[in-house]
Design an enzyme around this catalytic site. Structure first.
Site, PDB file in Angstrom:
ATOM      1  N   GLU A  28       9.870   6.290  15.752  1.00 54.96           N
ATOM      2  CA  GLU A  28      10.206   5.844  14.394  1.00 54.96           C
ATOM      3  C   GLU A  28      11.288   6.731  13.771  1.00 54.96           C
ATOM      4  O   GLU A  28      12.158   6.231  13.042  1.00 54.96           O
ATOM      5  CB  GLU A  28       8.937   5.790  13.536  1.00 54.96           C
TER       6      GLU A  28
ATOM      7  N   ASN B 291       0.798  -1.222   0.000  1.00 52.36           N
ATOM      8  CA  ASN B 291       0.000   0.000   0.000  1.00 52.36           C
ATOM      9  C   ASN B 291       0.835   1.279   0.000  1.00 52.36           C
ATOM     10  O   ASN B 291       0.409   2.311   0.514  1.00 52.36           O
ATOM     11  CB  ASN B 291      -1.011  -0.030   1.152  1.00 52.36           C
TER      12      ASN B 291
HETATM   13  P1  GDP Z   1      -1.303   1.534   8.562  1.00 52.05           P
HETATM   14  O1  GDP Z   1      -1.052   2.283   9.846  1.00 52.05           O
HETATM   15  O2  GDP Z   1      -2.438   2.115   7.746  1.00 52.05           O
HETATM   16  O3  GDP Z   1      -0.050   1.344   7.723  1.00 52.05           O
HETATM   17  O4  GDP Z   1      -1.827   0.073   8.933  1.00 52.05           O
HETATM   18  P2  GDP Z   1      -1.439  -0.958  10.112  1.00 52.05           P
HETATM   19  O5  GDP Z   1      -0.532  -0.332  11.127  1.00 52.05           O
HETATM   20  O6  GDP Z   1      -2.714  -1.576  10.594  1.00 52.05           O
HETATM   21  O7  GDP Z   1      -0.650  -2.114   9.316  1.00 52.05           O
HETATM   22  C1  GDP Z   1       0.696  -1.968   8.979  1.00 52.05           C
HETATM   23  C2  GDP Z   1       0.885  -2.475   7.576  1.00 52.05           C
HETATM   24  O8  GDP Z   1       0.620  -3.885   7.540  1.00 52.05           O
HETATM   25  C3  GDP Z   1      -0.081  -1.910   6.533  1.00 52.05           C
HETATM   26  O9  GDP Z   1       0.298  -0.639   6.056  1.00 52.05           O
HETATM   27  C4  GDP Z   1      -0.020  -2.965   5.454  1.00 52.05           C
HETATM   28  O10 GDP Z   1       1.181  -2.891   4.669  1.00 52.05           O
HETATM   29  C5  GDP Z   1       0.035  -4.256   6.297  1.00 52.05           C
HETATM   30  N1  GDP Z   1      -1.309  -4.780   6.578  1.00 52.05           N
HETATM   31  C6  GDP Z   1      -2.261  -4.257   7.393  1.00 52.05           C
HETATM   32  N2  GDP Z   1      -3.365  -5.021   7.433  1.00 52.05           N
HETATM   33  C7  GDP Z   1      -3.109  -6.063   6.625  1.00 52.05           C
HETATM   34  C8  GDP Z   1      -3.861  -7.238   6.248  1.00 52.05           C
HETATM   35  O11 GDP Z   1      -5.005  -7.429   6.693  1.00 52.05           O
HETATM   36  N3  GDP Z   1      -3.252  -8.105   5.388  1.00 52.05           N
HETATM   37  C9  GDP Z   1      -1.994  -7.913   4.913  1.00 52.05           C
HETATM   38  N4  GDP Z   1      -1.480  -8.835   4.066  1.00 52.05           N
HETATM   39  N5  GDP Z   1      -1.260  -6.836   5.247  1.00 52.05           N
HETATM   40  C10 GDP Z   1      -1.803  -5.921   6.080  1.00 52.05           C
END
Ligand code: GDP
Length: 142
Positions: free
Chosen positions: A129, A115
């Site tokens: 970070e 993403n």
């Molecule tokens: P962010 O803060 O929007 O980046 O999201 P999070 O902290 O929840 O998750 C960290 C990263 O893990 C995300 O940016 C994605 O690259 C990955 N990720 C999050 N949720 C999912 C999921 O349900 N499946 C997979 N394959 N990757 C995920």
């Protein structure tokens, strides 16, 4: 007017390898962020594991670590008013299918995992970070 704040961002391997880094940096600058630190690097497995340690119990953790180490990333220190919150807004939702029009993830993300961009989720996380990727000397110069 609120005070300037710093946050931390990563342009992830999917976006770097597909040539979207410049467009993402432009979008960030056009959204009022000033780049105060920037470096291209390739995360080691232990660096990626440490960075995402909070997710170590999640089912996608191994896959996420593999993805984040597959190629170069660009790590950045960004500054503007209300930087942490504003970066989260311009990034868009984690899943690009849910991301608002005009956001980085709506424009450039491939999937919920691939993403395009990371942004710190709170001021305390941003401080941690930034320290994870920039030296004390660099941070003093930011
Ligand atoms: P962010 O803060 O929007 O980046 O999201 P999070 O902290 O929840 O998750 C960290 C990263 O893990 C995300 O940016 C994605 O690259 C990955 N990720 C999050 N949720 C999912 C999921 O349900 N499946 C997979 N394959 N990757 C995920």
């Amino acid at each position: 007017m609120s005070e300037l704040q710093k946050t931390f961002s990563i342009i992830k391997p999917d976006a770097v390898s597909t040539g979207k880094a410049g467009k993402i940096i432009s979008l960030l600058e056009d959204s009022g962020f000033r780049i105060v630190g920037l470096r291209m690097t390739k995360l080691s497995q232990s660096q990626a594991e440490g960075f995402y340690a909070v997710h170590s119990e999640r089912p996608f953790y191994r896959s996420l670590v593999t993805f984040m180490t597959e190629g170069p990333v660009i790590v950045m220190a960004l500054e503007r008013e209300d930087a942490v919150k504003k970066l989260r807004e311009v990034m868009g939702a984690t899943n690009p299918a849910n991301a608002a029009e005009g956001t980085v993830r709506k424009l450039y993300a491939e999937s919920i995992e691939r993403n395009a961009i990371h942004g710190s989720d709170a001021p305390e996380t941003a401080a941690d970070e930034l320290q994870y990727f920039f030296t004390a000397i660099e941070l003093n110069q930011l």
